[in-house]
Design a protein around this motif. Sequence first.
Motif, mmCIF file in Angstrom:
data_model
loop_
_atom_site.group_PDB
_atom_site.id
_atom_site.type_symbol
_atom_site.label_atom_id
_atom_site.label_comp_id
_atom_site.label_asym_id
_atom_site.label_seq_id
_atom_site.Cartn_x
_atom_site.Cartn_y
_atom_site.Cartn_z
ATOM 1 N N UNK A 112 4.259 17.737 2.783
ATOM 2 C CA UNK A 112 4.690 17.460 4.150
ATOM 3 C C UNK A 112 3.855 16.325 4.735
ATOM 4 N N UNK A 113 4.498 15.366 5.369
ATOM 5 C CA UNK A 113 3.797 14.220 5.942
ATOM 6 C C UNK A 113 2.908 14.650 7.098
ATOM 7 N N UNK A 114 1.786 13.951 7.239
ATOM 8 C CA UNK A 114 0.868 14.244 8.326
ATOM 9 C C UNK A 114 1.151 13.326 9.513
ATOM 10 N N UNK A 115 0.817 13.809 10.700
ATOM 11 C CA UNK A 115 0.952 12.977 11.890
ATOM 12 C C UNK A 115 -0.059 11.838 11.824
ATOM 13 N N UNK A 116 0.334 10.629 12.155
ATOM 14 C CA UNK A 116 -0.609 9.508 12.073
ATOM 15 C C UNK A 116 -1.759 9.660 13.049
ATOM 16 N N UNK A 117 -2.955 9.280 12.604
ATOM 17 C CA UNK A 117 -4.144 9.274 13.446
ATOM 18 C C UNK A 117 -4.447 7.814 13.774
ATOM 19 N N UNK A 118 -4.264 7.401 15.023
ATOM 20 C CA UNK A 118 -4.435 5.989 15.382
ATOM 21 C C UNK A 118 -5.867 5.494 15.194
ATOM 22 N N UNK A 119 -6.841 6.412 15.096
ATOM 23 C CA UNK A 119 -8.231 6.013 14.956
ATOM 24 C C UNK A 119 -8.668 5.922 13.498
ATOM 25 N N UNK A 120 -7.805 6.316 12.576
ATOM 26 C CA UNK A 120 -8.176 6.322 11.162
ATOM 27 C C UNK A 120 -7.192 5.482 10.350
ATOM 28 N N UNK A 121 -7.720 4.542 9.555
ATOM 29 C CA UNK A 121 -6.833 3.729 8.738
ATOM 30 C C UNK A 121 -6.367 4.540 7.540
ATOM 31 N N UNK A 122 -5.184 4.251 7.019
ATOM 32 C CA UNK A 122 -4.662 5.013 5.879
ATOM 33 C C UNK A 122 -5.549 4.870 4.639
ATOM 34 N N UNK A 123 -5.505 5.876 3.787
ATOM 35 C CA UNK A 123 -6.199 5.823 2.495
ATOM 36 C C UNK A 123 -5.496 4.779 1.630
ATOM 37 N N UNK A 124 -6.229 3.802 1.163
ATOM 38 C CA UNK A 124 -5.658 2.701 0.383
ATOM 39 C C UNK A 124 -5.710 3.050 -1.101
ATOM 40 N N UNK A 125 -4.567 2.984 -1.784
ATOM 41 C CA UNK A 125 -4.448 3.514 -3.136
ATOM 42 C C UNK A 125 -4.006 2.452 -4.136
ATOM 43 N N UNK A 126 -4.661 2.458 -5.305
ATOM 44 C CA UNK A 126 -4.264 1.651 -6.459
ATOM 45 C C UNK A 126 -3.758 2.624 -7.526
ATOM 46 N N UNK A 127 -2.576 2.379 -8.070
ATOM 47 C CA UNK A 127 -2.059 3.221 -9.145
ATOM 48 C C UNK A 127 -2.001 2.413 -10.446
ATOM 49 N N UNK A 128 -2.471 3.044 -11.535
ATOM 50 C CA UNK A 128 -2.565 2.366 -12.832
ATOM 51 C C UNK A 128 -1.846 3.197 -13.892
ATOM 52 N N UNK A 129 -0.723 2.673 -14.395
ATOM 53 C CA UNK A 129 0.047 3.379 -15.428
ATOM 54 C C UNK A 129 0.985 2.379 -16.093
ATOM 55 N N UNK A 130 1.194 2.549 -17.396
ATOM 56 C CA UNK A 130 2.059 1.594 -18.082
ATOM 57 C C UNK A 130 3.531 1.969 -18.034
ATOM 58 N N UNK A 131 3.882 3.038 -17.319
ATOM 59 C CA UNK A 131 5.282 3.442 -17.177
ATOM 60 C C UNK A 131 5.789 3.113 -15.770
ATOM 61 N N UNK A 132 6.687 2.135 -15.634
ATOM 62 C CA UNK A 132 7.172 1.718 -14.311
ATOM 63 C C UNK A 132 7.791 2.855 -13.503
ATOM 64 N N UNK A 133 8.518 3.762 -14.170
ATOM 65 C CA UNK A 133 9.168 4.857 -13.441
ATOM 66 C C UNK A 133 8.145 5.778 -12.791
ATOM 67 N N UNK A 134 7.046 6.024 -13.477
ATOM 68 C CA UNK A 134 6.007 6.875 -12.893
ATOM 69 C C UNK A 134 5.377 6.173 -11.694
ATOM 70 N N UNK A 135 5.114 4.874 -11.840
ATOM 71 C CA UNK A 135 4.544 4.132 -10.715
ATOM 72 C C UNK A 135 5.484 4.160 -9.512
ATOM 73 N N UNK A 136 6.793 4.031 -9.766
ATOM 74 C CA UNK A 136 7.772 4.087 -8.673
ATOM 75 C C UNK A 136 7.756 5.453 -7.993
ATOM 76 N N UNK A 137 7.658 6.503 -8.791
ATOM 77 C CA UNK A 137 7.628 7.849 -8.224
ATOM 78 C C UNK A 137 6.400 8.077 -7.366
#
Length: 214
Positions: free
Chosen positions: A1-26
């Motif tokens: 379930x999505x969380x309500x945005x907190x205007x005082x906190x920046x989003x968690x920035x994520x890097x995803x590493x996988x050689x399967x494009x479908x998994x990265x899309x998911x």
Amino acid sequence: MSREPDPLRRPIRILTVDDHPLLREGIAALVNAESDMTLVAEACNGQEAIEKFRTDRPDVTLMDLQMPALNGIEAMIGIRSEFPNARIIVLTTYTGDVQVLRALKAGARAYVLKGEVHRDLLDTIRAVHAGQKRIPPEVAAQLADHATEDKLTTRELDVLRLIAAGNANKEIACQLSISEETVKSHVTSILSKLGANDRTHAVTIALRRGIIDL
């Protein structure tokens, strides 16, 4: 379930590493549906992961283990040599205890099985970002089951890899410049340490646990 945005906190920035494009899309769809996280970069192998980490400096990295060019463990070691505080989550199909230990020693903060991504990934990202560590119960059980076992020696690993490649004792002896009797002694020790019935069984166990790769 999505969380309500907190205007005082920046989003968690994520890097995803996988050689399967479908998994990265998911993963992209899962992450970008959340108000408290955002996907900033993707990589398809370990070398690209190191480069993307340098340029994008993610808060959390999702790292596959089995990839071309540079595998996940090597990529984690590379990233953490430059950025010791990097927070990395291993995302994999492998539950083998030896593979898990390698990942943890390389600096992984958590381990998520690909079959449980929809259930576990988002909470694990938040936990790791908050400084916690997470290992699934089934993975922890694997570690506990084998914690007191004798490890294979370097030479025994050499012999086991050559067995896995289809070599007979005589061929192994020739390749390692040892006697055939010494090879037989190593094989006996390997079977005992792995609890294997025969050479084929030993290879099967070693692959499952991540002791060797083909």
